[in-house]
Design a protein around this motif. Structure first.
Motif, short mmCIF file in Angstrom:
data_model
loop_
_atom_site.label_atom_id
_atom_site.label_comp_id
_atom_site.label_asym_id
_atom_site.label_seq_id
_atom_site.Cartn_x
_atom_site.Cartn_y
_atom_site.Cartn_z
N PHE A 3 -2.63 0.17 9.22
CA PHE A 3 -2.75 1.42 9.01
C PHE A 3 -3.93 1.93 8.22
O PHE A 3 -4.39 2.87 8.56
N HIS A 4 -4.60 0.91 7.36
CA HIS A 4 -5.71 1.41 6.78
C HIS A 4 -7.09 1.55 7.72
O HIS A 4 -7.65 2.37 7.81
N ALA A 5 -7.03 0.46 8.81
CA ALA A 5 -8.11 0.53 9.75
C ALA A 5 -7.90 2.08 10.59
O ALA A 5 -8.60 2.53 11.16
N ARG A 6 -6.40 1.98 11.30
CA ARG A 6 -6.24 3.00 12.11
C ARG A 6 -6.58 4.63 11.55
O ARG A 6 -6.94 5.47 12.05
N GLY A 7 -6.06 4.83 10.42
CA GLY A 7 -6.32 6.16 9.88
C GLY A 7 -8.07 6.31 9.60
O GLY A 7 -8.37 7.36 9.93
N ASN A 8 -8.69 5.24 9.10
CA ASN A 8 -10.14 5.29 8.94
C ASN A 8 -10.72 5.45 10.30
O ASN A 8 -11.89 6.32 10.62
N GLY A 50 -3.16 -1.89 -11.56
CA GLY A 50 -2.87 -3.44 -11.60
C GLY A 50 -2.67 -4.12 -10.30
O GLY A 50 -2.21 -5.11 -10.46
N ARG A 51 -3.08 -3.39 -9.37
CA ARG A 51 -2.94 -3.94 -8.07
C ARG A 51 -3.99 -5.00 -8.09
O ARG A 51 -5.05 -5.04 -8.34
N GLY A 52 -3.80 -6.12 -7.29
CA GLY A 52 -4.69 -7.29 -7.25
C GLY A 52 -5.96 -6.75 -6.49
O GLY A 52 -5.89 -6.22 -5.67
N HIS A 53 -7.20 -7.40 -7.10
CA HIS A 53 -8.28 -7.31 -6.80
C HIS A 53 -8.70 -7.83 -5.25
O HIS A 53 -9.20 -7.12 -4.36
N GLU A 54 -8.21 -8.88 -4.97
CA GLU A 54 -8.24 -9.58 -3.54
C GLU A 54 -7.66 -8.66 -2.55
O GLU A 54 -8.35 -8.41 -1.46
N ASP A 55 -6.39 -8.18 -2.91
CA ASP A 55 -5.80 -6.95 -1.93
C ASP A 55 -6.60 -5.93 -1.52
O ASP A 55 -6.65 -5.33 -0.41
N SER A 56 -7.27 -5.41 -2.76
CA SER A 56 -7.87 -3.96 -2.62
C SER A 56 -9.28 -4.21 -1.78
O SER A 56 -9.60 -3.56 -1.05
N MET A 57 -9.89 -5.32 -1.78
CA MET A 57 -11.00 -5.91 -1.18
C MET A 57 -10.48 -5.98 0.28
O MET A 57 -11.32 -5.55 1.18
N ALA A 58 -9.47 -6.79 0.62
CA ALA A 58 -9.15 -6.57 1.94
C ALA A 58 -8.84 -5.42 2.57
O ALA A 58 -9.08 -5.21 3.87
N ASP A 59 -8.29 -4.55 1.83
CA ASP A 59 -8.03 -3.07 2.31
C ASP A 59 -9.36 -2.31 2.53
O ASP A 59 -9.38 -1.65 3.68
N GLN A 60 -10.17 -2.61 1.64
CA GLN A 60 -11.52 -1.76 1.84
C GLN A 60 -12.38 -2.45 3.19
O GLN A 60 -12.82 -1.77 3.91
N GLU A 61 -12.13 -3.76 3.56
CA GLU A 61 -12.46 -4.37 4.60
C GLU A 61 -11.96 -3.58 5.92
O GLU A 61 -12.85 -3.24 6.93
N ALA A 62 -10.64 -3.46 5.93
CA ALA A 62 -10.03 -2.89 7.05
C ALA A 62 -10.62 -1.44 7.04
O ALA A 62 -10.55 -0.72 8.17
N ASN A 63 -10.61 -0.64 5.86
CA ASN A 63 -11.05 0.81 5.92
C ASN A 63 -12.69 0.80 6.51
O ASN A 63 -12.75 1.72 7.55
N ARG A 64 -13.52 0.02 6.50
CA ARG A 64 -14.78 0.00 6.80
C ARG A 64 -14.80 -0.60 8.27
O ARG A 64 -15.35 0.14 9.09
#
Length: 120
Positions: free
Chosen positions: A52-57, A86-100
């Motif tokens: 859904f991150h990738a699709r929205g972007n 407090g969400r995990g850094h790794e998960d946030s980076m994975a979300d940003q990868e999907a966003n990009r």
């Protein structure tokens, strides 16, 4: 600050008619991002977050430069807020990868989980 910078850039470089086009694209891109978020909540499907991150972007970026800008601002703000909570850094980076991935025009189905209904 990004909003002001974006507006000034558009008005000076792109001209007035393009400025209105940029604003329209940004608004429609924000709607695309909201639709992906709403679909993610409705689907409530395990491991579908990145899709859904990738699709929205992806959908927002198809609108044009304004949509790309809106998708980037919304994605960065969302991830920034979640990091503060407090969400995990790794998960946030994975979300940003999907966003990009989506913003770059790549197929969001790359992140689609098995079994997710075709409606999404």
């Amino acid at each position: 600050m990004k909003l002001l910078t974006g507006l000034i850039f558009c008005s000076l470089v792109l001209g007035v008619s393009s400025w209105f086009s940029f604003i329209r694209e940004a608004y429609q891109g924000a709607e695309d991002m909201w639709r992906a978020y709403s679909d993610m909540k409705e689907a409530n499907w395990r491991d579908s977050d990145k899709y859904f991150h990738a699709r929205g972007n992806y959908d927002a970026a198809k609108r044009g430069p304004g949509g790309v800008w809106a998708a980037e601002v919304i994605s960065d703000a969302r991830e920034g807020i979640q990091s503060l909570m407090g969400r995990g850094h790794e998960d946030s980076m994975a979300d940003q990868e999907a966003n990009r991935w989506g913003r770059s025009g790549n197929d969001p189905n790359h992140y689609r989980p098995a079994g997710l209904p075709d409606k999404y």
